[in-house]
Design a protein around this motif. Sequence first.
Motif: not given
Lengths: 449, 273
Positions: A4, A7-8, A11, A84, A100, A104-106, A131
Amino acid sequence: MVTRRRFLELGGISTVSSALAFGAGELAAPDYSLEIAPCEVEIGPKRKIRTVAYNGQVPGPLLRFREGQPVTIEVTNRTENAEVVHWHGLFLRSEVDGAMEEGTPMIAPGARTRMTFVPKPAGFRWYHTHTAANGDFRKAQFSGQHGFLLIEPRENAGAYDQEIFLALHDWDGQMLASDDGSMNASYRYSTVNGKMVGFGEPLRVKDGQRVLFHILNASPTEVHWLAFAGHVFRVVALDGNAVPSPAVVSMLRLAPAERVSAIVEMTNPGVWILGEVRKHVQAAGMAIHVEYANRSGNASWEQPQSLIWNYEQFAAKDDGKRDESGVVEIPLVFESKFRGHGAADHWMINGKSYPDTETIALTRGQRYRLRFKNRSLDDHPVHLHRHSFEVRNASVGGAQKGLMKDVILVDAKTEAAVEFTADNPGMTLFHCHQQDHMDNGFMMLFRYV
Amino acid sequence: MSRMIRRNSVRWCVFALFVAFGLCALPAMAQGNYEIQVYGADTIAPKSTMVELHSNFTPVGQKKFFDGVYPTNHQEHETLEITQGINDWSEIGFYVFTSLQDGHGWQWVGDHIRPRVRVPDSWHWPVGVSLSTEVGYQRAVYSQDTWTWEIRPIIDKSAGRWYFAVNPALERTWHGPDVVQGIGFSPAAKVGYDFTKVVSGGLEYYADYGRITAVSALHDQQQQLFVVTDLNVSPKWEINIGVGVGATASTDHWMVKGILGRHFSWVKQSQVD
C-alpha cells in the motif's frame, strides 16, 4: 506484490503528471470540483475537530449525477498526504474507481486531477477517501472525507415531497482493549451531518409531507441503529438499490458504508428526535431534531428497548426454483490473528492478509457466489467494489433473493452468501469497510481473466 | 460496542497486589507480602466490583522473631481485596489482610483503604497514568509500623505483545518505629509478554530501598523478582500466578503468589444502553 505504501508513492507520481497537464489550462470547467483540505469543523458547542474534508464541510457537497450522462470531476489535494476519492457503489473502470489497490492513481499532495466517467447505476451512492489510517485516528475514514452522491435515474421515480440526506460519523477515536481481549476503536463524539444533537439547525418538515430520507453510515468502524421518535420508516432502498419488498420498520441498522433510503410520513406534528437507539451513542451526540412547521419546544424521544433488524424482510422469498447449476462458488473465510493485547488484530481471508491474499480470477459473464464464513469475534461489513451483489443468505434469516447491495454485514461466528455476475472487467477490490480492519489486512482483489 | 478492559483488569490486578507488600515491607526485616502486585493504570468500571483473593506463601523466609514480629517462614497470607468502580476515572479499594501459620492459626492482620484516580481515556495520553493512595492499619505482631500511608503513581503501556508498568511508590509510617524514617521509596515494575490471547508471562520486580533521602545499604534493602503468568481466560476472571526470589539478605528468599479475581457488574446491560 506492491504494498500500500509503495502504491501511494507510485500513484503520487502519476497524479503529479496530471496536475501539470491541467496547469496548461486546456480543459473546460469540470462539472464538479472537490478540494481535499484540512479544516476545522465545529461539531458542538465549544467542540471543534481538526480534520480533513471535502470543500471545507462535513459531509462534503451533495453530488447529483444523471445516470448514463458523462460527468467530469476535478479533485485538488491540499493535504500533505497522497489521497484518492472512491466512488462507492458505482460501476466504474478500475482506473477511476478510487482504490489504489485496483490501479487508480493517487493524488499527490498539492496535485490536482480530473476524471470523467459515466455514472451508473442510479441510486444513493457516496464518495469517500480510500487511504490507510495505520493507527492515526485523524486520517482516512476517521477524517471528515465523505459525501453524498445521488445518481438520478433517467426517469425519476418516487413520490415524495422532500428529500433529506443524513450522514452518521464518529470522531475522536482511539484503540481500547475490549472484552474479547482485542483492541477496538472507541469514540468520544458521534454526529449526524457533522453536528451533535441540538447543535445546528433542526430538520424542518410539514404535517402531511412524505419525506424521503437517504441515510449513510460514514463511520469508520461502527454499526449504528437509528429510530425516529413518533414515526416509522418505510424502507424502499438499501445501498441505493430498490428493495423487492419495501417494509415498514421502527428502526434502521446501518453498518459502516451501508445506506438506507426510507420514506417517512409526517403525520405526528411536534418536535422529535431522530437518533441512535443506543443511549451511550446518542449521548455522544448522534441525533438530530426534527421540527414540524409551527411547532416548538423540547424534542421528544421514545426509547426502544431492543435492537431489531434483518435483511430478509426486504428481500423476495427464495422459492428454490432458480437454476443455480452455473454458479461458481468462492468460499471466503474471515479470521483474525492475535498480535498482542496492545495491538489490533491482523485480519485474514482464507488464511492470508493483504497484500498476500490470493487474487481470484473471474470470467466475464460468469455468475459467482461468495460464501462468507466469519470465524472471528467481530462483525464485518464487507464491500465489493465496482459491482453490486444479490444477498442470498444473510447472517440472520434464510434463503432470499432480489436484494441488491454492495455492503453486507456478516455477523461474528456466522455465515452469509451473496451472488454477483462478473460484468465489469478490471481489478476489483473486496474488503471489510472497518478502517482498522482494512489497514490490518482484510482486503483482497479479484481480477478478470 | 463495549470497551471494557479485560487486559486492564489483568494489569491492575497484577498491580494492586503490590500495595500491601510495599507497605509492610517498609523497614528492613519487616513482614509483608500480603498483596504482591504491580498496579496497572486502569480503574474498575463504574457500577461494577472486582473481588480478588491474594494468596501468598513463603516457603523460605525469616525464621526468627524480629522485634516482636512473627517470622515469615511458612506463613500463608490470604488477602481479600474488594474494589468498587466509581466513575470512568476513579475507584476505591478495600483490603482485609489475614495470615495462617503453624502455632498461630488464622489471624486477622489489618485493613487498608485505597482510593485511586486515573487519566481518562478521552485525554488520549500515550501511556496509562493513575495515582493511588492507601491508608491502613496492621497489627503490631505482623508489622511494627501499625499505621502506614502510601502514594503510588502508576504508569503503564501496552505495545503489541509487550506490557510495561512502573509503580514508583512512596511510603510513610504514621505510627510505629519507622515514623522517624520519613518517606520511604518502594518501586515496583513489570514486563509482560502475550504468548497467546490467553497466556501472558513476565517478570515483576518489587523493592524497598529505605528512606528516599538516605537509601539503605544493599544488605538492608528488600528486592524481589517474580516470574509470573497472567491467564486471560475470561473478561470476568483474572488469574495471576508467580514465584519470587529474594535478592538481598533482608528479603524473604522464596515466595509463591496467586491472585484469583472475579468481576461483578451491578447493572444489567441491555442492547440499548
